[in-house]
Design an enzyme around this catalytic site. Structure first.
Site, short mmCIF file in Angstrom:
data_model
loop_
_atom_site.label_atom_id
_atom_site.label_comp_id
_atom_site.label_asym_id
_atom_site.label_seq_id
_atom_site.Cartn_x
_atom_site.Cartn_y
_atom_site.Cartn_z
N HIS A 1 -9.71 2.18 -1.25
CA HIS A 1 -8.46 1.87 -1.30
C HIS A 1 -7.70 1.60 -2.41
CE1 HIS A 1 -4.54 0.85 0.20
NE2 HIS A 1 -5.00 0.44 1.27
N PHE B 1 0.68 -3.11 4.33
CA PHE B 1 0.76 -4.58 4.69
C PHE B 1 2.56 -4.81 5.09
CE2 PHE B 1 -2.99 -6.88 2.88
CZ PHE B 1 -3.83 -6.34 3.84
N LYS C 1 -9.64 8.30 0.71
CA LYS C 1 -10.27 7.03 0.63
C LYS C 1 -11.67 6.67 1.10
CE LYS C 1 -5.98 4.43 1.56
NZ LYS C 1 -5.19 5.54 1.81
N GLU D 1 -3.90 4.97 13.91
CA GLU D 1 -3.33 5.92 13.10
C GLU D 1 -3.67 7.45 13.71
OE1 GLU D 1 -3.14 7.97 8.40
OE2 GLU D 1 -4.97 6.71 8.96
N CYS E 1 0.85 -1.10 0.08
CA CYS E 1 -0.09 -0.07 -0.19
C CYS E 1 0.93 1.25 -0.14
CB CYS E 1 -0.81 -0.06 1.31
SG CYS E 1 -2.12 -1.22 1.38
N HIS F 1 -4.15 7.98 5.92
CA HIS F 1 -4.10 6.79 5.33
C HIS F 1 -5.79 6.23 5.27
CE1 HIS F 1 -2.82 3.04 3.56
NE2 HIS F 1 -3.16 2.51 4.35
#
Length: 422
Positions: free
Chosen positions: A349, A408, A344, A323, A171, A312
């Site tokens: 995403h 990830f 997003k 976050e 990502c 994010h």
């Protein structure tokens, strides 16, 4: 001696809203959702039935470039593009033209981020292999399916012969690609680079795989536009998106000297790894905090100058809460007065392209004095207690902004952008 700032002089976009940066900007500034029911393939047996796919795109929608007439252009073969390559080429040509650059520009290159590359080609070819014994498998299956081909197709389409690299770090791919591109420009590797991200991943295997992981939203199948809801108490997973967001980059001095319009500057970049888990963030967030603070320090700016954060913000329960907490730890008492939003919430995403999607949104925000919202934020999670610009954007002119990206494999990356003056 201060680190040279890198100017963003061109922007190109292919998104769930269609082709073009203005189409993208108009949608996100108004708070529109690109999420809808999946109709491209049968999801009747899948838990997740919504996504934010790119509508049909054709190479004819690509922007013409000055100086491209001649036999060389025949080397591009759009019929064999992967989805990521098609999106990337269309967006790249828009960004290149927007910067006033021509086909075959000297001392130019491509650094792109992609999580899946030609994963759509792989899905189709393996299906044929296992169902018909490979009777219709193209001899180009491997060549057009690999991640590295995305930058090659863009290089061919632009006629540029400098570096042609793909970063695939999940990502964070496009955030890392932009950071790497800035390093190459400062080192003198190229005069100008096309960078950003491209992924074409709204596919049966991806939807099914993420459904099995229980990572994607399943509670809003009957009202897709509400499915991506970062920082909201009712969030239940991310929405899979796709597209390409590309930026033309050059050192600010060069851009000013040739009279180019500068949307914003990229001033600092940092990347860390939690070294914790393949799909989970370390709950203590120490390395996320270090990444944010390092990016700010490397930008030469003070934390007080950050006036907007592009989060994010995936719309997953654990990640959004971590976050938010890490932002508070990174900024301390400043955190409550910094507005921020998750792109997003509107585009889903888009995997490896997500960082670039946020950077484009942020660069346009800085240049146009308007901050886009986080939509579907109707019942704020008390564990996410910052100013996420709920549901309606607002006018503002911050001097600098922070773009955060998490991925990830415990990866964390961040970029600091500055407002252009003159």
């Amino acid at each position: 001696m201060s680190t040279p700032r890198v100017a963003i002089t061109g922007i190109g976009v292919v998104s769930a809203f269609g082709v073009g940066r203005e189409v993208y900007w108009d949608a996100i500034r108004r708070g529109h959702s690109g999420t809808r029911a999946i109709t491209e393939f049968d999801v009747s047996t899948y838990p997740c039935k919504v996504a934010a796919p790119v509508p049909p795109v054709d190479i004819s929608q690509a922007t013409p470039l000055t100086g491209e007439a001649g036999p060389r252009e025949s080397r591009a073969d759009p019929k064999r593009y992967s989805r990521a390559a098609l999106f990337g080429v269309v967006a790249a040509r828009e960004a290149w033209s927007d910067a006033g650059l021509a086909f075959g520009e000297a001392n130019a290159g491509v650094v792109i981020g992609s999580g899946g590359g030609g994963i759509d080609v792989g899905e189709r070819q393996y299906q044929d292999f296992f169902t018909t014994g490979g009777q219709h498998v193209t001899p180009y299956a491997i060549a057009i399916g690999i991640c590295g081909m995305v930058s090659s197709e863009i290089s061919i389409a632009l006629g540029v012969r400098g570096v042609s690299h793909v970063l695939s770090t999940g990502c964070t791919s496009s955030t890392d690609a932009l950071g790497y591109a800035c390093m190459l420009l400062r080192q003198g590797e190229c005069d100008v680079l096309l960078s950003g991200g491209a992924d074409g991943c709204v596919l049966p295997g991806m939807i099914f795989g993420f459904s099995r992981m229980r990572a994607v939203s399943t509670h809003y199948n009957d009202r897709g536009a509400e499915a991506s809801r970062p920082f909201d108490r009712g969030r239940d997973g991310f929405v899979l998106g796709e597209g390409a967001w590309t930026l033309t980059l050059e050192l600010e001095g060069r851009a000013r000297a040739r009279g180019a319009r500068v949307y914003a500057t990229i001033d600092g970049y940092a990347s860390t790894c939690d070294a914790y888990h393949r799909v989970q963030m370390d709950p203590d967030g120490e390395q996320i905090v270090r990444c944010l603070q390092t990016a700010i320090a490397r930008s030469g700016r003070a934390a007080e100058e950050i006036g907007y954060i592009n989060y994010h913000g995936t719309s997953t329960q654990l990640n959004d809460a971590i976050e938010a907490r890490c932002t508070r730890l990174a900024f301390g008492g400043l955190a409550d007065r910094i507005p921020g939003s998750s792109t997003k919430s509107m585009i889903g995403h888009p995997q490896g392209a997500s960082g670039a999607a946020g950077v484009v949104a942020t660069a346009l925000s800085l240049s146009r004095g308007f901050l886009p919202p986080t939509i579907n934020l109707t019942d704020p999670d008390p564990n996410c207690d910052l100013d996420f610009i709920p549901n309606q954007g607002r006018a503002a002119q911050p001097e600098a902004a922070l773009c955060n990206c998490l991925g990830f494999g415990s990866k964390n990356s961040a970029l600091v952008l500055g407002r252009s003056h003159g």
